[in-house]
Structures are given as structure tokens and as C-alpha cells.
Design a protein around this motif. Structure first.
Motif, short mmCIF file in Angstrom:
data_model
loop_
_atom_site.label_atom_id
_atom_site.label_comp_id
_atom_site.label_asym_id
_atom_site.label_seq_id
_atom_site.Cartn_x
_atom_site.Cartn_y
_atom_site.Cartn_z
N TRP A 85 0.93 -1.18 0.10
CA TRP A 85 -0.11 -0.09 0.29
C TRP A 85 0.97 1.37 0.20
O TRP A 85 1.90 1.35 0.45
CB TRP A 85 -1.15 0.34 1.23
N THR A 86 0.17 2.44 -0.23
CA THR A 86 1.05 3.76 -0.59
C THR A 86 -0.03 4.44 0.44
O THR A 86 -1.97 4.50 -0.51
CB THR A 86 1.00 4.09 -1.74
N SER B 235 3.33 8.15 2.84
CA SER B 235 3.95 6.33 3.68
C SER B 235 3.26 5.19 2.78
O SER B 235 2.16 5.16 1.92
CB SER B 235 3.51 6.11 4.86
N THR B 236 4.47 3.95 2.66
CA THR B 236 3.93 2.73 1.79
C THR B 236 4.31 1.11 3.23
O THR B 236 4.66 1.70 3.68
CB THR B 236 5.12 2.18 0.99
N ASN C 229 8.48 4.07 5.99
CA ASN C 229 7.70 4.58 6.47
C ASN C 229 7.38 5.74 6.04
O ASN C 229 5.69 6.23 6.20
CB ASN C 229 7.91 4.57 7.92
N ARG C 230 8.50 6.32 5.74
CA ARG C 230 8.65 8.49 5.75
C ARG C 230 9.13 7.90 4.23
O ARG C 230 10.40 8.33 4.11
CB ARG C 230 8.91 9.25 6.33
#
Lengths: 80, 219, 187
Positions: free
Chosen positions: A19-20, B159-160, B164-165
């Protein structure tokens, strides 16, 4: 639910979820969209081993609805 | 095509030029006169009409071919059509300005085309139907589909599932072509800079070309 | 004057419906007939072009009410103004009514990916025979129906898959992570 699903054996298995979380910032029709979205990519493997990948986009509201449903499933599963 | 006049000592005039059919006369054209002798003017006109219809990009009816097959032998029809086709095509390829009508007629004469048929052939190349034929030639050349619509969108991934960032911008592009095809893809920012540079280069090149008279060449 | 304002308001609404909400019946001809029957075709053309330009500028940067007021009043003060002083109020009223809807419509056009149209699920109990023992395993069967926004409802995709407790747990983990991130970035 589609009753064409002949046998449980033929339903694929969810093997991967990516996911994004992003923000659509700007486009050729609107300079400041500023709309957050969740993009998801799910991989399903069917009984023959073939892997099918599907990607889709959800607005935050749509994501909330989706996550609510997944939690509902979990709740039911736990009570069994 | 170049025309060089050589004036001999005796005062006679002889010309050296490359024929519109090329350095060497194609075989189909070499044998053409022999078969043209076998057909009458009416039949010849019908054959010419069939060829013009085809050059204009329209369909030729079975009926017109059948009509011809009824009057002349298959051999004559085949060789006449192929010879005339080659002849016309060679002339149609040349820009208007490089082939003069008189020169064309002289050359037809030199190729042993019966005098009777020369005016009709000339009118195909220099007459009113020429524009339609040229239009069709332009259309039927190899063409690529055109870009009808170009849409883009810039996203920033916050974020994915693996990172995280992120806070990286992403460029999404959609192109719709004139053949109906839709292409949807992502361009990494680094590639976008390459694209931007290439586009600037292309614009520069096009401006150069427009300034030079390469596009305005005349014979 | 009130009538003129009514027509102007109607025109703006019609343009919004045609350009942004996909109402193909709101053609320029139709609008002219209904609202500006007496105007010359040329003048009407000019009027609609000006209206479209103003709406587009406001929509392009999704102006809020303050920004749009500043923008529209400055447009009215220009020499070759695209809008009259009386029309300013009407346009602002229009923008107040339509701005979120128009923004939504533009958003729709920006999303090209698949849209999750429907999620359905059921729980089955699978019985597996493992070494003479019957193991009852509850399994979730999920069906996701996608629609490609670009194809306008013509292309529909479906995937189905099953999840046992473990894979569901993994999925929920991702869902939680996403929610966390949304929370984090919402301030």
C-alpha cells in the motif's frame, strides 16, 4: 456473492498486500487538489499457481469503509 | 530531373536528361507499347479510368474489370495495366515543378507510347484529378497515430508498506492517441527531467529548421 | 436588472452542469434559447467564454470564498472587464454553492486507477482432513469488484480470494499501519 464459484478449491489465496498513502497534489485540470488517497496492490494466487495482481485507489472515506469491513470479518472469525 | 542542352557544331540540338521513369526503363514500360497497339481508344480509356480510381484511393468495381476482361485477352490486360501503372506512378512521384508537361509528352513519345493515347495520359498527371491523387498518396503513406490528449497528475507519497516516511513526488501521465489507445504510466522524477530536457531540445531544433529554408525547397 | 441577474445565474449553473457534471443536454444553444434569447450569437459566445474563464480560474486553484471574492472583484475593476459589478455578487453566490461539487468533479477526473466498487465477503468453514483428524478451519472468502474510472463503468474487474486467520491478521496489520499514518499526517 457469485455462486459461479464452483468449488472452494478454486478460489485464490491472498498472498501479498502493498500500500501507499499519498496525496494527489496537482493535475492538469486542478492546480491544488490536495486530496489524500490510499493506493493498494493485492496479489492473489489461484490453485494453478498463477498470480494475479490488482491495484486500486481509495479515497480516505473508501479506505475507512474497506478497513471496517476487514475488521468485521476478523470479529466474526474470532468468534468461531 | 535535369536538362542539359548540348549544342553541337552543326548547330543541331540534342538533349540529355534522365527520364521520369528512371535511369533504366523498367521492363513493364518497355513492353507496354506492344500491348497498347492491340487495344482501341475506348478500351484504353477504361483501363486508365480504373487505374485513376485506384490511385485516388477508391475501390475498383469487379464490374469494370470484368468489362475489360470481356474485350481483351488476359495477357494484354495484365501487361497493359502493369505497364501503365508503373508509368503513371513514376510520373506521380515527382513534384509538380520538376516535370514539365511538354517534356513529359516528349518522353512518352520517346517511349513509343502511341500518339493517340498521350493526351489522356497527360491529363491524368497534369489535369484536375491530380490533386485528389496527391491527397490520397499523402494519406496512405506510413502514418503514426497522433496524440489527442495529455493528462497528468502529481502525487506525493507519504508512507508505504515498505517505507514509513517517503515524501517523494510521483508523476502520473495519461496519453490518449488518435487510434483510441490509452496509455497510463508513471514517470520517475529523474526521467521527467530528461524528458523536459529532450522537449526543450526538440523545440530548439524545430525553430532552427523553421528558420532555415529547408522546408521551402523548390526545384 | 433582477431578471438579468437571474439569467446570469442560470447560465453559470448551466455551464457548471455541462462542463463539470457531465450533463450533455446543457449545450450552449439550449442555454441561449432558455436564458438569452434576445442576445446576438456573437455576444452570447463572448459571455459564455468569459464565464467559463472565470469559473475555470477559480476551480483551477480551488479558491475559497475569500480568494474568489478578491479575484472576482479585481476582474470587475479591469479595463476590459470580463464581469460587471452587478454580476460579481451573482458569481460569488454561484461559487459558494458549487465550489465543492466542482472540486469533487475535478477530483474524479484526476483518478485514473481502478476504483473499489464493492466488497463482499462470507465465512466458510473448511474441513480439512489431516492425518485422520478433521480440522475445522474458518475461512473468509472475499470478493472485490473494481471499476476503472476511465472506462466510465464499462470495464469491471473482479477478484476473489480466501483468507484464513493468519492472512487476515496480516492484512489487518497493514490496515492499522495505514490508519496510523493517516492519523499522523492529519494534524
Amino acid at each position: 456473492m457469485e455462486e459461479d464459484v464452483v468449488s472452494l478449491l478454486q478460489i485464490g489465496r491472498l498472498i501479498d498486500v502493498q500500500w501507499t498513502l499519498g496525496v494527489a497534489v496537482s493535475s492538469n485540470t486542478c492546480k491544488n487538489i490536495n486530496s489524500p488517497f490510499v493506493a493498494m496492490a493485492v496479489k492473489v494466487q489461484d490453485s494453478s499457481g498463477k498470480v494475479v495482481s490488482k491495484s486500486f485507489e481509495l479515497s480516505l472515506m473508501e479506505f475507512q469503509s474497506f478497513s471496517r469491513q476487514m475488521k468485521d470479518i476478523a470479529t466474526v472469525l474470532e468468534t468461531m | 530531373m535535369s536538362v542539359v542542352h548540348i549544342v553541337g557544331e552543326g548547330g543541331s540540338l540534342s538533349t540529355e536528361r534522365t527520364s521520369f521513369v528512371g535511369q533504366r526503363i523498367p521492363n513493364e514500360i518497355k513492353v507496354l507499347p506492344k500491348y497498347l497497339k492491340k487495344i482501341d481508344k475506348a478500351t484504353f480509356r477504361k483501363i486508365l479510368q480504373v487505374l485513376v480510381t485506384s490511385f485516388e484511393g477508391r475501390d475498383v468495381s469487379e464490374h469494370s474489370i470484368q468489362e475489360l476482361a470481356d474485350v481483351i485477352t488476359e495477357e494484354t490486360l495484365t501487361y497493359t495495366v502493369s505497364g501503365l501503372h508503373r508509368l503513371l506512378q513514376s510520373a506521380l512521384r515527382l513534384p509538380h515543378t520538376s516535370l514539365k508537361q511538354q517534356d513529359f509528352q516528349d518522353e512518352l513519345h520517346e517511349l513509343s507510347i502511341p500518339q493517340d493515347f498521350i493526351p489522356d495520359i497527360t491529363s491524368v498527371i497534369f489535369g484536375s484529378r491530380r490533386a485528389t491523387i496527391d491527397n490520397n498518396s499523402l494519406e496512405s503513406g506510413p502514418r503514426l497515430p497522433k496524440l489527442d490528449e495529455f493528462k497528468w497528475r502529481v502525487d506525493v507519497a507519504i508512507s508505504t508498506s515498505v517505507l514509513n516516511r517517503v515524501l517523494e513526488p510521483t508523476l502520473l501521465v495519461e496519453m490518449r492517441l488518435s487510434n483510441g489507445k490509452v496509455s497510463n504510466f508513471e514517470i520517475p522524477i529523474s526521467k521527467f527531467h530528461d524528458l523536459r530536457y529532450s522537449v526543450a531540445e526538440i523545440i530548439r531544433e524545430m525553430e532552427h529548421l523553421e528558420q532555415r529554408s529547408i522546408l521551402q525547397i523548390q526545384d | 436588472m433582477a431578471d438579468e441577474n437571474k439569467s446570469y445565474f442560470g447560465l453559470l449553473n448551466g455551464i457548471a452542469r455541462c462542463d463539470y457534471y457531465g450533463d450533455k443536454e446543457m449545450t450552449d444553444d439550449f442555454l441561449k434559447g432558455e436564458l438569452y434569447g434576445d442576445m446576438s450569437p456573437d455576444d452570447f459566445q463572448k459571455l459564455t467564454t468569459r464565464c467559463r474563464g472565470l469559473i475555470k480560474s477559480m476551480a483551477m486553484t480551488n479558491m475559497d470564498m475569500n480568494q474568489s471574492e478578491v479575484f472576482v472583484t479585481s476582474q470587475a475593476k479591469k479595463k476590459d472587464a470580463s464581469i460587471t459589478e452587478t454580476q460579481v455578487k451573482v458569481l460569488l453566490k454561484f461559487w459558494k454553492n458549487h465550489r465543492s461539487k466542482i472540486h469533487e468533479a475535478l477530483l474524479e477526473k484526476c483518478s485514473w486507477n481502478n476504483q473499489l466498487k464493492n466488497t463482499s465477503w462470507r465465512i466458510d468453514v473448511k474441513s480439512q482432513t489431516k492425518t485422520k483428524e478433521q480440522v475445522m478451519e474458518p475461512t473468509a472468502i472475499v470478493e472485490l469488484v473494481f471499476e476503472n474510472r476511465l472506462s466510465m463503468g464499462k470495464e469491471v474487474d473482479v477478484i476473489q480470494f480466501e483468507m484464513n486467520s493468519e492472512s487476515l491478521r496480516k492484512l489487518l496489520k497493514s490496515v492499522h499501519e495505514i490508519e496510523e499514518q493517516i492519523e499522523k499526517n492529519s494534524k
